[in-house]
Design a protein around this motif. Structure first.
Motif, PDB file in Angstrom:
ATOM      1  N   LEU A 132      93.532  32.644  17.666  1.00  0.00           N
ATOM      2  CA  LEU A 132      92.681  31.478  17.913  1.00  0.00           C
ATOM      3  C   LEU A 132      93.500  30.187  17.919  1.00  0.00           C
ATOM      4  CD1 LEU A 132      89.589  32.598  15.852  1.00  0.00           C
ATOM      5  CD2 LEU A 132      89.760  32.392  18.338  1.00  0.00           C
ATOM      6  N   GLY A 133      94.468  30.075  17.018  1.00  0.00           N
ATOM      7  CA  GLY A 133      95.323  28.896  17.018  1.00  0.00           C
ATOM      8  C   GLY A 133      96.132  28.792  18.298  1.00  0.00           C
ATOM      9  N   LYS A 145      96.016  25.809  21.215  1.00  0.00           N
ATOM     10  CA  LYS A 145      97.205  25.107  21.698  1.00  0.00           C
ATOM     11  C   LYS A 145      97.311  25.221  23.213  1.00  0.00           C
ATOM     12  CE  LYS A 145     102.258  25.125  21.286  1.00  0.00           C
ATOM     13  NZ  LYS A 145     103.383  25.681  20.509  1.00  0.00           N
ATOM     14  N   HIS A 146      97.094  26.406  23.729  1.00  0.00           N
ATOM     15  CA  HIS A 146      97.226  26.644  25.163  1.00  0.00           C
ATOM     16  C   HIS A 146      96.252  25.802  25.978  1.00  0.00           C
ATOM     17  CE1 HIS A 146      97.940  28.731  28.918  1.00  0.00           C
ATOM     18  NE2 HIS A 146      96.636  28.949  29.012  1.00  0.00           N
ATOM     19  N   VAL A 147      94.979  25.804  25.605  1.00  0.00           N
ATOM     20  CA  VAL A 147      94.011  25.067  26.428  1.00  0.00           C
ATOM     21  C   VAL A 147      94.245  23.561  26.361  1.00  0.00           C
ATOM     22  CG1 VAL A 147      92.241  26.867  26.480  1.00  0.00           C
ATOM     23  CG2 VAL A 147      92.200  25.170  24.651  1.00  0.00           C
ATOM     24  N   ALA A 148      94.651  23.053  25.206  1.00  0.00           N
ATOM     25  CA  ALA A 148      94.947  21.614  25.104  1.00  0.00           C
ATOM     26  C   ALA A 148      96.151  21.268  25.968  1.00  0.00           C
ATOM     27  CB  ALA A 148      95.200  21.228  23.649  1.00  0.00           C
ATOM     28  N   GLU A 149      97.172  22.093  25.913  1.00  0.00           N
ATOM     29  CA  GLU A 149      98.387  21.855  26.690  1.00  0.00           C
ATOM     30  C   GLU A 149      98.119  21.958  28.187  1.00  0.00           C
ATOM     31  OE1 GLU A 149     102.325  24.436  27.030  1.00  0.00           O
ATOM     32  OE2 GLU A 149     102.092  23.551  25.029  1.00  0.00           O
ATOM     33  N   VAL A 150      97.356  22.955  28.586  1.00  0.00           N
ATOM     34  CA  VAL A 150      97.043  23.141  30.001  1.00  0.00           C
ATOM     35  C   VAL A 150      96.215  21.973  30.528  1.00  0.00           C
ATOM     36  CG1 VAL A 150      95.674  24.553  31.593  1.00  0.00           C
ATOM     37  CG2 VAL A 150      97.298  25.640  30.037  1.00  0.00           C
ATOM     38  N   GLU A 151      95.214  21.563  29.780  1.00  0.00           N
ATOM     39  CA  GLU A 151      94.382  20.444  30.226  1.00  0.00           C
ATOM     40  C   GLU A 151      95.222  19.175  30.381  1.00  0.00           C
ATOM     41  OE1 GLU A 151      90.456  17.883  28.866  1.00  0.00           O
ATOM     42  OE2 GLU A 151      90.607  19.975  28.235  1.00  0.00           O
ATOM     43  N   GLN A 152      96.043  18.894  29.386  1.00  0.00           N
ATOM     44  CA  GLN A 152      96.895  17.701  29.467  1.00  0.00           C
ATOM     45  C   GLN A 152      97.807  17.792  30.681  1.00  0.00           C
ATOM     46  OE1 GLN A 152     100.438  17.312  29.159  1.00  0.00           O
ATOM     47  NE2 GLN A 152     100.177  15.113  29.454  1.00  0.00           N
ATOM     48  N   PHE A 185     101.289  30.101  23.409  1.00  0.00           N
ATOM     49  CA  PHE A 185     100.114  30.698  22.775  1.00  0.00           C
ATOM     50  C   PHE A 185     100.271  30.900  21.276  1.00  0.00           C
ATOM     51  CE2 PHE A 185      99.112  31.923  27.152  1.00  0.00           C
ATOM     52  CZ  PHE A 185      97.740  31.735  27.192  1.00  0.00           C
ATOM     53  N   VAL A 186     101.195  30.197  20.642  1.00  0.00           N
ATOM     54  CA  VAL A 186     101.352  30.286  19.185  1.00  0.00           C
ATOM     55  C   VAL A 186     101.625  28.901  18.621  1.00  0.00           C
ATOM     56  CG1 VAL A 186     102.179  32.676  19.134  1.00  0.00           C
ATOM     57  CG2 VAL A 186     103.818  30.816  19.323  1.00  0.00           C
ATOM     58  N   ASP A 190     106.581  25.380  14.500  1.00  0.00           N
ATOM     59  CA  ASP A 190     107.216  24.183  13.938  1.00  0.00           C
ATOM     60  C   ASP A 190     106.246  23.199  13.278  1.00  0.00           C
ATOM     61  OD1 ASP A 190     109.667  25.149  14.861  1.00  0.00           O
ATOM     62  OD2 ASP A 190     109.400  24.168  16.808  1.00  0.00           O
ATOM     63  N   GLY A 191     105.454  23.684  12.350  1.00  0.00           N
ATOM     64  CA  GLY A 191     104.559  22.806  11.605  1.00  0.00           C
ATOM     65  C   GLY A 191     103.279  22.439  12.335  1.00  0.00           C
ATOM     66  N   GLU A 192     103.036  22.996  13.498  1.00  0.00           N
ATOM     67  CA  GLU A 192     101.772  22.720  14.193  1.00  0.00           C
ATOM     68  C   GLU A 192     100.622  23.344  13.392  1.00  0.00           C
ATOM     69  OE1 GLU A 192     103.266  22.664  18.832  1.00  0.00           O
ATOM     70  OE2 GLU A 192     102.721  24.589  17.926  1.00  0.00           O
ATOM     71  N   THR A 193      99.502  22.659  13.339  1.00  0.00           N
ATOM     72  CA  THR A 193      98.335  23.137  12.605  1.00  0.00           C
ATOM     73  C   THR A 193      97.112  23.124  13.500  1.00  0.00           C
ATOM     74  OG1 THR A 193      97.683  20.939  11.859  1.00  0.00           O
ATOM     75  CG2 THR A 193      99.231  22.176  10.431  1.00  0.00           C
TER      76      THR A 193
END
Length: 182
Positions: free
Chosen positions: A51-52, A56-63, A87-88, A91-94
């Motif tokens: 899920l995390g 990340k993927h959908v936010a990155e793709v949209e941007q 998809f992961v 480095d400290g991403e939450t």
């Protein structure tokens, strides 16, 4: 959080498209309700998806797509060397950080789509082997593509969440609304 588009904005085409996109974002966001970072990073199904990672993927793709439509490079350039990080969380991403980032991206998407002179305006597709060369697409295509991409991954998120703890989309909607399902 950006959860609903203003009701008066839904009567026009842009508002309708933005509303459908917001609805699909909600499915992914709800799939993360009440989870720990460890749960959000887990892969409870046969898939490699978490899920995390989906978040990340959908936010990155949209941007990235909105940036391309503006004639700008995506914030993150993906190629064979770093595609596995798409998809992961690394480095400290939450989850909280990615949700906040996605909220910013969503606000920028709405602002951009509302500001373009016409949904018929076009921009070139990226020079990637899976796109036709020298092809341009419309702003309408952009929003429809984002809806399709987000909806696809919202479905994945439903499956991953249900595999994780048995909670269905209906239960998560109820949880978000502070009610019970069933």
């Amino acid at each position: 959080m950006v959860t609903h588009v203003r009701a008066e904005a839904q009567g026009d085409e842009r508002g309708a498209l933005i509303s459908f996109l917001a609805e699909q974002r909600g499915g992914i966001r709800r799939a993360l309700l009440g989870l720990t970072e460890e749960q959000a990073a887990s892969r409870p199904s046969a898939s490699e998806l978490s899920l995390g990672g989906l978040l990340k993927h959908v936010a990155e793709v949209e941007q990235g797509w909105v940036a391309r439509a503006k004639g700008e490079p995506p914030a993150v350039k993906r190629d064979e060397s770093n595609w596995h990080e798409c998809f992961v969380l690394t480095d400290g991403e939450t989850v909280a950080g990615q949700l906040a980032y996605w909220e910013e991206v969503a606000a920028e998407t709405e602002k951009f789509i509302r500001a373009v002179p016409s949904l018929d305006d076009t921009f070139p597709l990226p020079d990637d082997p899976w796109f036709p060369p020298d092809e341009a697409v419309s702003m309408r295509w952009l929003v429809l593509h984002l809806i399709r991409e987000t909806a696809r991954h919202a479905g994945h998120a439903d499956i991953v969440r249900e595999s994780l703890d048995g909670k269905t989309a209906f239960e998560l909607v109820a949880q978000e609304q502070g009610t019970t399902w069933g």
